[in-house]
Design a protein around this motif. Structure first.
Motif, short mmCIF file in Angstrom:
data_model
loop_
_atom_site.label_atom_id
_atom_site.label_comp_id
_atom_site.label_asym_id
_atom_site.label_seq_id
_atom_site.Cartn_x
_atom_site.Cartn_y
_atom_site.Cartn_z
N TYR A 173 -6.70 -1.69 -7.83
CA TYR A 173 -5.46 -1.90 -7.10
C TYR A 173 -5.03 -3.35 -7.28
CZ TYR A 173 -6.26 2.52 -4.63
OH TYR A 173 -6.44 3.84 -4.32
N ILE A 174 -3.80 -3.57 -7.72
CA ILE A 174 -3.24 -4.92 -7.83
C ILE A 174 -1.90 -4.91 -7.10
CG2 ILE A 174 -2.47 -6.76 -9.37
CD1 ILE A 174 -4.21 -5.49 -11.56
N LEU A 175 -1.79 -5.68 -5.99
CA LEU A 175 -0.52 -5.73 -5.25
C LEU A 175 -0.48 -6.96 -4.38
CD1 LEU A 175 -0.51 -3.24 -2.25
CD2 LEU A 175 -2.59 -3.88 -3.48
N TYR A 176 0.74 -7.51 -4.26
CA TYR A 176 0.99 -8.68 -3.39
C TYR A 176 -0.02 -9.80 -3.63
CZ TYR A 176 3.60 -4.98 -1.04
OH TYR A 176 4.43 -3.93 -0.75
N GLY A 177 -0.39 -10.03 -4.93
CA GLY A 177 -1.31 -11.10 -5.27
C GLY A 177 -2.76 -10.77 -4.99
N GLN A 178 -3.06 -9.55 -4.62
CA GLN A 178 -4.43 -9.13 -4.36
C GLN A 178 -4.90 -8.20 -5.47
OE1 GLN A 178 -5.27 -7.73 -0.33
NE2 GLN A 178 -3.25 -8.47 0.33
N LYS A 240 0.69 -6.77 4.65
CA LYS A 240 -0.68 -6.72 5.12
C LYS A 240 -1.07 -5.29 5.50
CE LYS A 240 -3.82 -8.69 8.56
NZ LYS A 240 -3.96 -9.62 9.72
N GLU A 241 -0.14 -4.59 6.19
CA GLU A 241 -0.43 -3.21 6.61
C GLU A 241 -0.55 -2.28 5.41
OE1 GLU A 241 1.70 -3.24 11.03
OE2 GLU A 241 2.84 -2.63 9.25
N ILE A 242 0.27 -2.53 4.37
CA ILE A 242 0.19 -1.72 3.16
C ILE A 242 -1.16 -1.93 2.48
CG2 ILE A 242 1.11 -1.41 0.83
CD1 ILE A 242 3.87 -2.06 2.01
N ALA A 243 -1.57 -3.21 2.29
CA ALA A 243 -2.84 -3.50 1.64
C ALA A 243 -4.00 -2.93 2.45
CB ALA A 243 -3.00 -5.01 1.45
N THR A 244 -3.92 -3.08 3.77
CA THR A 244 -4.98 -2.56 4.65
C THR A 244 -5.07 -1.04 4.55
OG1 THR A 244 -4.67 -4.40 6.19
CG2 THR A 244 -5.80 -2.43 7.05
N ALA A 245 -3.91 -0.38 4.50
CA ALA A 245 -3.90 1.08 4.41
C ALA A 245 -4.55 1.54 3.11
CB ALA A 245 -2.47 1.60 4.49
N LEU A 246 -4.26 0.85 1.99
CA LEU A 246 -4.84 1.24 0.70
C LEU A 246 -6.33 0.94 0.67
CD1 LEU A 246 -2.02 0.07 -1.73
CD2 LEU A 246 -2.50 2.38 -0.93
N ILE A 260 -2.47 5.94 6.96
CA ILE A 260 -2.10 4.69 7.62
C ILE A 260 -2.91 4.59 8.90
CG2 ILE A 260 -0.18 3.42 8.70
CD1 ILE A 260 1.69 5.00 6.82
N LYS A 261 -3.30 3.39 9.25
CA LYS A 261 -4.07 3.15 10.46
C LYS A 261 -3.37 3.81 11.66
CE LYS A 261 -6.25 -0.64 13.01
NZ LYS A 261 -6.35 -2.10 13.14
N GLU A 262 -4.14 4.46 12.53
CA GLU A 262 -3.55 5.25 13.62
C GLU A 262 -2.67 4.42 14.54
OE1 GLU A 262 -4.92 8.55 16.96
OE2 GLU A 262 -6.33 7.87 15.44
N SER A 263 -3.09 3.20 14.86
CA SER A 263 -2.29 2.35 15.74
C SER A 263 -0.95 1.99 15.09
CB SER A 263 -3.06 1.09 16.11
OG SER A 263 -3.37 0.34 14.94
N ASN A 313 1.20 15.17 5.53
CA ASN A 313 1.52 14.70 4.17
C ASN A 313 3.02 14.40 4.05
OD1 ASN A 313 0.21 14.22 1.52
ND2 ASN A 313 1.82 15.62 0.84
N GLY A 314 3.84 15.28 4.61
CA GLY A 314 5.29 15.05 4.54
C GLY A 314 5.70 13.81 5.32
N LEU A 315 5.05 13.60 6.49
CA LEU A 315 5.35 12.40 7.27
C LEU A 315 4.98 11.13 6.51
CD1 LEU A 315 6.07 10.95 9.94
CD2 LEU A 315 3.70 11.34 10.68
N LEU A 316 3.76 11.14 5.90
CA LEU A 316 3.33 9.97 5.13
C LEU A 316 4.26 9.70 3.96
CD1 LEU A 316 -0.54 10.55 5.14
CD2 LEU A 316 0.72 8.81 6.40
N GLN A 317 4.73 10.77 3.35
CA GLN A 317 5.66 10.59 2.22
C GLN A 317 6.94 9.89 2.69
OE1 GLN A 317 6.70 14.21 0.21
NE2 GLN A 317 8.17 13.23 -1.15
N ASP A 318 7.49 10.36 3.83
CA ASP A 318 8.72 9.74 4.34
C ASP A 318 8.48 8.27 4.69
OD1 ASP A 318 10.07 12.10 4.04
OD2 ASP A 318 9.96 12.68 6.16
N ILE A 319 7.31 7.98 5.26
CA ILE A 319 7.02 6.59 5.66
C ILE A 319 6.87 5.71 4.42
CG2 ILE A 319 5.32 5.08 6.74
CD1 ILE A 319 4.82 7.33 8.79
N TRP A 320 6.02 6.16 3.48
CA TRP A 320 5.79 5.33 2.29
C TRP A 320 7.06 5.16 1.46
CZ3 TRP A 320 2.03 2.11 1.77
CH2 TRP A 320 0.79 2.34 2.36
#
Length: 930
Positions: A173-178, A240-246, A260-263, A313-320
Motif C-alpha cells: 500500500y502506498i498512499l499519502y506519503g506512507q 488518517k482515517e483512510i490509512a487507518t482503515a486500510l 471502517i472503524k466502528e466509531s 458492502n453497499g454502504l461501504l461502497q457509497d462511503i468510499w
C-alpha cells in the motif's frame, strides 16, 4: 411384580436356543420376512406391513412391551419345529473388532499407517456393522485427505469446503506519503475433489501456484487502482482515517470494500440519521433510530425505535466513493414492515377489546383511546405488539372498563325506571286535577282573572317567572286579607298561618298540595334555559286546579301536555282591553313625549340612551342586572311621575304594569345567548303590550327611533307568533338526582346531569333540559368533598357565571361548607354616594348579586350563613347607591388602559392616545406585536 419379572426372564432365556444363543432382538433380524408374517398371523395381528424392516421393528416392540402371554405365544411359534422357520442368513462368527478389521485389511492394499488410521476410524463402530466396503470407502477418503494436506503444505494454504485454496498474500500500500505491506487472505477458484484426485501432486502444485501468482497480481492491481481513485479531499474520511482503515482492515472480510472503524462509521451515519446506537456485523450494519408513528383514530404520535438493516458492502461502497448517503428507501421499507405488522396486531387487539365493551357503544376514537391507555406503557419504545403484550392489554382493558360497563347497565336500568316522566310526581298523579289555560295578548286580563280565582280558593300557589312578580303577587294576596307566604331563591317570608304561597316557579314544593295553582307566563315553556321549570310545574304541581296564563302561541303545546297527562283541559281566550296602534313613522329623539318607554337590549345601550335623554327628560331605567328592589323603585318613580320617560330592556315585558303610553324600539335585534338575531313576532308583541295598560292609558302606541328598526317592527307586528314546539325541556328535581346517584353509584353532579341530558329518553313529549349553566356550576362544586344533595342545592344557586367576582365568592362559600365553617358577611366598601362610571355601577350591581347568592344560601344552610341580616342591610345600602347612581345625568366613561376620561357617548373603550400608542406605529397592529 417379582413373579412377573421372573417369568419374563425365563422366556428371554428360552428363546435364545432358537437364535443360536442370541437374544430375541438380535436373532429376529435373521428371520425371513415370510416367517415373520406367519408369526404375526399366528398371533392374530394382520395390519402390519410386509416389509422386513417394519416386521422386525414390530416384533421387537411386541416382545419388549407385551405381557408374558404374548411372549409365550411367540416362543411356542418358534418351538413347533426348530427347522420350521427360514433364515435370511446364518449367524456370523463372533470375531473381535480388531481381528475382524485385520482380516478385512488383507483384501485391501493399505499401508501400516493407513491400517492404524482405519482402526482408529472404526474404534466406536459395532463389529457386526464393519464391512470391507466401508473400510475401502474410508481408506479412499483417508488417502484424499493426505493428498490435500501435502498440497496445502506445498502451496502454503488451506483448502476450503468448496475446494478453493485460501492463502495469505503480502500486498503493498502506498498512499499519502506512507508505504506499508499488509497480509490479506485470498482464494483461488474451486478445483473440485475429482480434479485433485485425478492429477499428480507436482502438476497440481504447479497449476495452483501459477493461479496464486495471478490472483495476487490482480489483487495488487485492484488495491493500486482503489488508492489512485481516492479523492484528495474525501467527503467522509480524513487521510488518517483512510490509512487507518486500510491498515486495520482484517485479512479476510466478506465485503469488497475496506472496513471502517466502528466509531468513525457511527460518526458518518450520524450525519444522515439520528442514530441511537448501531451494531456492526459481517454483512450488514444494524442501526437504531428514533421514529414516530401517528396511532390510528388518535392524535398520539408514538415514539419508537426503528431498526434499519443496511447492507454493509453497499454502504461501504457509497462511503468510499463519497456518494450522498440516502436512507429514505431503507427507512420507508423498515417502517412499512414494522408498522404493517403492528397495525395487523393492533386491529386484532382492538376487535377483541371491542367485543368486551359492546355495551359502551364507543366510537372508534373512544375505543382506541382506551386501548392505548392499557397498551402504550407495555409497548415501550417499540412497535412489537407480541401476543403476550396483547393478552396483558386485553386483561387491563377489561379491568379498566368493568366499572364503566356496570355503570352503563345501571344507566339502562335507570332510563327504563324514569322514562315515563309524569310518574316522577306521585302526589300530582294521585289527584284528579283540572287544567285551565288563559290565553290572549298582553293587557287582556288573563292573569287578573286567574289571580281572582286564586284569591277565592281555600289554599293556593302563585308561581311567578320573576322574584319581583312573586313579591307583587304576595303583596296582592295580603292586600285582599289573605294569609300568605313569600318564597323566592333568596327571600322567605314565612307565615305559619298562611293558606297561600307566592313564589318563583323554580321554588315550587311538589310535596305541598293545594286547591288552586296559578302558573304565570306559561309561554316560558319555550325558554332555552328555564323552560324546564314550567314543564315540571304543569306536570307535577299538586293542585286540584291548575290555571296557566300565557300568550296564544302556547295553546297547541298545552293541549299536547294535557293529552299526555290524560287530564281535563279548559281553554279560555281573552281579548286585549285597550287598542294598540302601530305608528307609521319613526319618532326622533326631540319628538319623544312623556310616558314613553324606550326599549334597548343590553345594559350598555340602556345606559347610553339614558345619557342621551337625560339632557331633556328625567329618566327611569330598568334592565336585568339590576336587583328587583332597584327595578321596583325605578318603576315606582316612573309610575308616580317622578320621571318622565322609561328606558328599559325587555325585562319590562313580563308582568310590570306601568303607565306607558308609547313603546319605542331603539333596535329590533338582540343577542339571545347564542346569536345576534332579529326579534321574534312573539317578543315584539309581548314588549309592545306594555303600552296602553287598561286603567292607566286609553290607548297604546308602538314605534321606533329610526326607520330601519320600524321596518322590522312593522314586518312582524301583525304576524301570528310562532307556535311553541314540542318536545319540552324537563329536568329532574333533587329526589330524582338522588335516585340517579344511588343507581349509578355516582357522586359527581356533573356526571349525573350529563347522563340526564344525554341518555334520557321519555315516553311523553319531553327531552332532557339544556343545563349549560347548571352543568358549569356542577363542575365547580364537584371539586369539593360534599354530598350529592348539597352539590345539587349549590348548583341551583343564583350564580352569574360571567362575573369573576361572584364566581370567586361562590367558591369561597363552598370551601367554608366543605370545612363546616361559618361564613361571615363583610359589607363592601363604597367610595362616594353614587357611581361615577359604568364600571363602578357594574361592580355595585355584582355586589348586590353576591348578597342575593349569600341570602339564597342562608335559607338552605342556616347553620353556616349566619349574617343574613347584615347582608340585607348591605343590600339596602347598595340599592340606594345604585339608585343614586342611576339618577345622575351621566356617567364618566374612562379609557380601559390608562383610565383617562373619554368623550361623552364615545363608541370606543380606549382613548385616542392609547390607540395610537398600542395599535399603530411601533406597538400592536391588529392585535399582534410587531
Amino acid at each position: 411384580m417379582g413373579h412377573k419379572n421372573k417369568k419374563n426372564s425365563k422366556l428371554n432365556h428360552r428363546i435364545k436356543q432358537y437364535f443360536d444363543g442370541d437374544p430375541f432382538d438380535v436373532g429376529v433380524e435373521r428371520v425371513s420376512a415370510e416367517t415373520l408374517s406367519e408369526m404375526f398371523s399366528t398371533l392374530g395381528i394382520y395390519d402390519i406391513e410386509h416389509s422386513k424392516e417394519v416386521l422386525v421393528k414390530a416384533a421387537r416392540m411386541i416382545w419388549s412391551e407385551a405381557d408374558a402371554g404374548y411372549r409365550s405365544d411367540i416362543l411356542n411359534f418358534f418351538a413347533r419345529d426348530n427347522k420350521f422357520y427360514k433364515l435370511d442368513r446364518e449367524k456370523e462368527p463372533n470375531l473381535d473388532r480388531s481381528e475382524k478389521i485385520d482380516a478385512m485389511l488383507e483384501e485391501l492394499d493399505a499401508s501400516s499407517e493407513e491400517a492404524v488410521l482405519l482402526h482408529d476410524a472404526f474404534m466406536e463402530v459395532r463389529s457386526k456393522k464393519i464391512s470391507v466396503a466401508k473400510l475401502e470407502s474410508k481408506l479412499k477418503h483417508i488417502r484424499f485427505e493426505q493428498k490435500r494436506m501435502r498440497l496445502e503444505k506445498a502451496l502454503d494454504g488451506i483448502f476450503d469446503t468448496d475446494d478453493t485454496l485460501e492463502f495469505n498474500a503480502s500486498l503493498h500500500y502506498i498512499l499519502y506519503g506512507q508505504s506499508f505491506y499488509k497480509i490479506l487472505t485470498l482464494s483461488t477458484k474451486a478445483y473440485g475433489d475429482e480434479y485433485i484426485q485425478n492429477n499428480e501432486d507436482d502438476e497440481l502444485i504447479a497449476k495452483i501456484s501459477d493461479d496464486k501468482e495471478k490472483i495476487v497480481k490482480a489483487k495488487q492491481d485492484e488495491i493500486n487502482a482503489f488508492i489512485k481513485n481516492l479523492p484528495q479531499k474525501h467527503e467522509y474520511l480524513t487521510h488518517k482515517e483512510i490509512a487507518t482503515a486500510l491498515r486495520a482492515s482484517p485479512p479476510k472480510a466478506k465485503t469488497a470494500y475496506p472496513l471502517i472503524k466502528e466509531s468513525v462509521l457511527e460518526s458518518i451515519m450520524s450525519t444522515a440519521l439520528d442514530v441511537i446506537d448501531m451494531e456492526l456485523h459481517d454483512e450488514e450494519l444494524l442501526v437504531r433510530i428514533d421514529h414516530n408513528f401517528l396511532l390510528p383514530h388518535s392524535d398520539i404520535n408514538h415514539n419508537y425505535i426503528l431498526e434499519l438493516h443496511i447492507e454493509l458492502n453497499g454502504l461501504l461502497q457509497d462511503i468510499w466513493e463519497s456518494k450522498t448517503l440516502n436512507f429514505s428507501a431503507v427507512i420507508e421499507d423498515a417502517q412499512k414492515h414494522q408498522e404493517e405488522d403492528f397495525l395487523l396486531a393492533l386491529d386484532d387487539l382492538v376487535k377483541e377489546c371491542e367485543h368486551y365493551a359492546t355495551l359502551l357503544h364507543l366510537s372508534d376514537k373512544e375505543l382506541h383511546k382506551k386501548v392505548y391507555v392499557a397498551l402504550l406503557d407495555r409497548l415501550g419504545a417499540t412497535l412489537n405488539l407480541t401476543p403476550k403484550i396483547a393478552r396483558k392489554t386485553v386483561r387491563t382493558f377489561v379491568r379498566d372498563t368493568h366499572d364503566e360497563i356496570i355503570k352503563k347497565q345501571r344507566q339502562a336500568l335507570l332510563a327504563r325506571t324514569i322514562r315515563d316522566f309524569k310518574n316522577l310526581f306521585p302526589i300530582a298523579r294521585d289527584m284528579r286535577r283540572k287544567l285551565t289555560l288563559h290565553i290572549g295578548p298582553t293587557n287582556s286580563g288573563k292573569t287578573y282573572s286567574a289571580m281572582k280565582r286564586l284569591e277565592q280558593a281555600d289554599t293556593g300557589y302563585y308561581l311567578a317567572p320573576l322574584r319581583l312578580l312573586a313579591l307583587e303577587g304576595y303583596e296582592g294576596l295580603k292586600a285582599e286579607g289573605i294569609e300568605a307566604s313569600l318564597i323566592t331563591g333568596e327571600e322567605q317570608l314565612i307565615n305559619e298561618d298562611a293558606t297561600h304561597i307566592s313564589s318563583t316557579i323554580e321554588m315550587l314544593n311538589f310535596d305541598v298540595d293545594v286547591d288552586v295553582c296559578v302558573i304565570d307566563e306559561v309561554q316560558m315553556l319555550d325558554d332555552r334555559d328555564r323552560g324546564w321549570a314550567w314543564a315540571n310545574a304543569i306536570i307535577g304541581a299538586p293542585a286540584k286546579e291548575i290555571i296557566m296564563t300565557g300568550s296564544s302561541n302556547v295553546k297547541a303545546a298545552v293541549i299536547a301536555l294535557a293529552e299526555y297527562l290524560g287530564e281535563e283541559l279548559e281553554i279560555i281566550e281573552f281579548e286585549r282591553k285597550n287598542p294598540l296602534t302601530l305608528l307609521e313613522f319613526p319618532i326622533s329623539s326631540k319628538d319623544v313625549e312623556e310616558s314613553t318607554a324606550i326599549i334597548a337590549f343590553s345594559r350598555k345601550d340602556v345606559l347610553r340612551l339614558k345619557q342621551d335623554f337625560s339632557r331633556f327628560f328625567s329618566v327611569s331605567v330598568v334592565y336585568g342586572n339590576l336587583s328587583p328592589e332597584v327595578r321596583r323603585e325605578e318603576a315606582r318613580r316612573f309610575r308616580e311621575g317622578d320621571t318622565q320617560i322609561l328606558i328599559a330592556t325587555d325585562a319590562i315585558a313580563m308582568g310590570m304594569n306601568l303607565p306607558i303610553k308609547t313603546i319605542l324600539f331603539s333596535k329590533a335585534e338582540k343577542f339571545d345567548g347564542i346569536t345576534q338575531r332579529n326579534l321574534f313576532p312573539s317578543e315584539i308583541l309581548q314588549i309592545s303590550g306594555r303600552a296602553g295598560r287598561y286603567g292607566m292609558k286609553e290607548e297604546g302606541f308602538v314605534g321606533a327611533l329610526d326607520m330601519d328598526t320600524l321596518r322590522i317592527i312593522k314586518k312582524n307586528f301583525f304576524k301570528e307568533p310562532r307556535e311553541i314546539s314540542i318536545p319540552f325541556n324537563v329536568m329532574a328535581n333533587l329526589e330524582h338526582i338522588k335516585l340517579v346517584s344511588s343507581i349509578l353509584e355516582e357522586n359527581s353532579l356533573s356526571e349525573i346531569l350529563k347522563f340526564f341530558v344525554e341518555n334520557m329518553e321519555f315516553n311523553g313529549p319531553f327531552r332532557a333540559s339544556n343545563l349549560d349553566d347548571m352543568l358549569e356550576a356542577a363542575l365547580i362544586v364537584d371539586g369539593f368533598d360534599l354530598d350529592i344533595a348539597t352539590k345539587y342545592h349549590l348548583a341551583c344557586a343564583p350564580l352569574t357565571l360571567k362575573s369573576p367576582y361572584i364566581v370567586a365568592s361562590f367558591e369561597s362559600y363552598i370551601l367554608a361548607l366543605e370545612k363546616k365553617l361559618p361564613v361571615i358577611y363583610t359589607p363592601p366598601f363604597l367610595v362616594g354616594s353614587f357611581a361615577g362610571t359604568t364600571d363602578e355601577l357594574l361592580r355595585a350591581e355584582d355586589m348586590v348579586k353576591e348578597i342575593s347568592l349569600y341570602l339564597w344560601l342562608s335559607y338552605r344552610f342556616k347553620d353556616y350563613f349566619i349574617d343574613d341580616e347584615k347582608a340585607r342591610q348591605a343590600r339596602g345600602v347598595l340599592n340606594k347607591y345604585i339608585e343614586e347612581s342611576l339618577q345622575q345625568s351621566h356617567f364618566v366613561q374612562r379609557c380601559r388602559i390608562c383610565t383617562a376620561p373619554l368623550p361623552t357617548n364615545s363608541k370606543y373603550s380606549i382613548c385616542q392616545s392609547c390607540f395610537k400608542k398600542n395599535y399603530t406605529g411601533g406597538g400592536y397592529r391588529r392585535g399582534k406585536r410587531n
